[in-house]
Design a protein around this motif. Structure first.
Motif, mmCIF file in Angstrom:
data_model
loop_
_atom_site.group_PDB
_atom_site.id
_atom_site.type_symbol
_atom_site.label_atom_id
_atom_site.label_comp_id
_atom_site.label_asym_id
_atom_site.label_seq_id
_atom_site.Cartn_x
_atom_site.Cartn_y
_atom_site.Cartn_z
ATOM 1 N N LEU A 1 0.818 -1.210 0.000
ATOM 2 C CA LEU A 1 0.000 0.000 0.000
ATOM 3 C C LEU A 1 0.854 1.262 0.000
ATOM 4 O O LEU A 1 0.507 2.266 -0.634
ATOM 5 C CB LEU A 1 -0.946 -0.020 1.201
ATOM 6 N N ALA A 2 1.979 1.210 0.698
ATOM 7 C CA ALA A 2 2.875 2.362 0.731
ATOM 8 C C ALA A 2 3.461 2.629 -0.651
ATOM 9 O O ALA A 2 3.588 3.779 -1.092
ATOM 10 C CB ALA A 2 3.990 2.122 1.749
ATOM 11 N N THR A 3 3.821 1.545 -1.335
ATOM 12 C CA THR A 3 4.351 1.688 -2.694
ATOM 13 C C THR A 3 3.292 2.259 -3.626
ATOM 14 O O THR A 3 3.579 3.118 -4.476
ATOM 15 C CB THR A 3 4.836 0.332 -3.226
ATOM 16 N N ALA A 4 2.055 1.802 -3.493
ATOM 17 C CA ALA A 4 0.972 2.312 -4.333
ATOM 18 C C ALA A 4 0.758 3.800 -4.084
ATOM 19 O O ALA A 4 0.544 4.571 -5.032
ATOM 20 C CB ALA A 4 -0.317 1.536 -4.058
ATOM 21 N N ASP A 5 0.808 4.210 -2.806
ATOM 22 C CA ASP A 5 0.663 5.639 -2.488
ATOM 23 C C ASP A 5 1.787 6.452 -3.121
ATOM 24 O O ASP A 5 1.565 7.547 -3.665
ATOM 25 C CB ASP A 5 0.672 5.840 -0.966
ATOM 26 N N GLU A 6 3.013 5.903 -3.049
ATOM 27 C CA GLU A 6 4.159 6.592 -3.638
ATOM 28 C C GLU A 6 4.016 6.679 -5.152
ATOM 29 O O GLU A 6 4.355 7.692 -5.772
ATOM 30 C CB GLU A 6 5.443 5.859 -3.257
ATOM 31 N N TYR A 7 3.488 5.616 -5.757
ATOM 32 C CA TYR A 7 3.278 5.595 -7.208
ATOM 33 C C TYR A 7 2.288 6.678 -7.613
ATOM 34 O O TYR A 7 2.525 7.427 -8.575
ATOM 35 C CB TYR A 7 2.756 4.211 -7.610
#
Length: 268
Positions: free
Chosen positions: A13-19
């Motif tokens: 989820l953190a990676t998706a937010d960063e994306y």
């Protein structure tokens, strides 16, 4: 849906937010770059304005060419800028005349660089050539095609004037017959049986008309009885000759070539 409590999911989820944040940032940068390109219009010195737009065009490919064109010329079309910029060199020579290949747009530059790294794009073996050489190559092809067409037409006139039995002794006839039989196998996916009754008995390749001899013969594969019936009904052209007959050696060669082309196994 309940969210599972695990570190692995939190990382995803953190990676998706960063994306998503990165995408938003890129969108903002694109808008910023567009505004900056159009702001070139504020440079009062025309030469400096054009030089700045030209440099950005080649060294900042992320900036939209239409925006640069508008900033430099007041017209939002890359061609307006391309005409004023003139060509640049990227160190690639025409493979036909060995002269430096002038580059006038980003699209052309990409095509040239892709061409240098790829296979030949011309039948003559060239990967990249300049516009004059391209025109010369196409002109030479046109001359060659016209000559081929002249020779083909001349040959057709010679063949049309031949007695039918003599035509069946020519290489032109053998090429037409072999091509017809090969196509027949491809279309029917079976052995060379009579096209009327399917018989594998004594067969021959006959003409339905004598138009375009040697350049698209109108042919049909028939067993002897069917050929006699159609000949009597006036549906075959040319008197039956020995050259019409399908020899076993010819059939075996055509079938073997077909099987080799499609990697077929041995036949029973």
């Amino acid at each position: 849906m309940d969210k599972p409590d695990c570190a692995e999911l939190e990382a995803i989820l953190a990676t998706a937010d960063e994306y998503r944040a990165t995408e938003a940032r890129l969108k903002a940068l694109k808008t910023q770059g567009s505004a900056q390109a159009q702001a070139l219009a504020g440079i009062t010195d025309k030469r400096t304005r054009l030089a700045a737009a030209t440099y950005a065009y080649w060294f900042a490919p992320e900036i939209n060419a239409s925006d640069l064109a508008f900033g430099a010329t007041g017209r939002a079309h890359p061609s307006a800028l391309n005409k004023l910029m003139g060509p640049v060199s990227i160190g690639v020579n025409c493979e036909r005349c060995d002269r430096d290949l002038p580059i006038t747009s980003r699209t052309q530059m990409k095509a040239v660089l892709d061409g240098v790294q790829g296979v030949a794009r011309f039948a003559e073996g060239y990967r990249v050539i300049c516009t004059p050489c391209r025109e010369a190559v196409l002109a030479a092809r046109d001359v060659a095609y016209r000559e081929e067409d002249r020779l083909r037409s001349e040959r057709q006139r010679v063949l049309a004037a031949m007695p039918y039995a003599d035509y069946l002794e020519t290489e032109d006839w053998r090429d037409q017959r072999d091509s017809f039989l090969s196509c027949l196998i491809d279309l029917r996916h079976t052995d060379l049986g009579c096209e009327t009754c399917g018989s594998q008995g004594h067969r021959g390749v006959f003409h339905r008309s004598l138009d375009r001899l040697g350049a698209g013969d109108d042919l049909i594969l028939l067993c002897a009885p069917c050929a006699t019936v159609l000949q009597g009904a006036g549906k075959l052209a040319g008197p039956p000759c020995e050259g019409n007959q399908l020899k076993a050696s010819t059939e075996q060669r055509i079938v073997a070539a077909h099987d080799a082309r499609y990697d077929c196994g041995p036949r029973d």
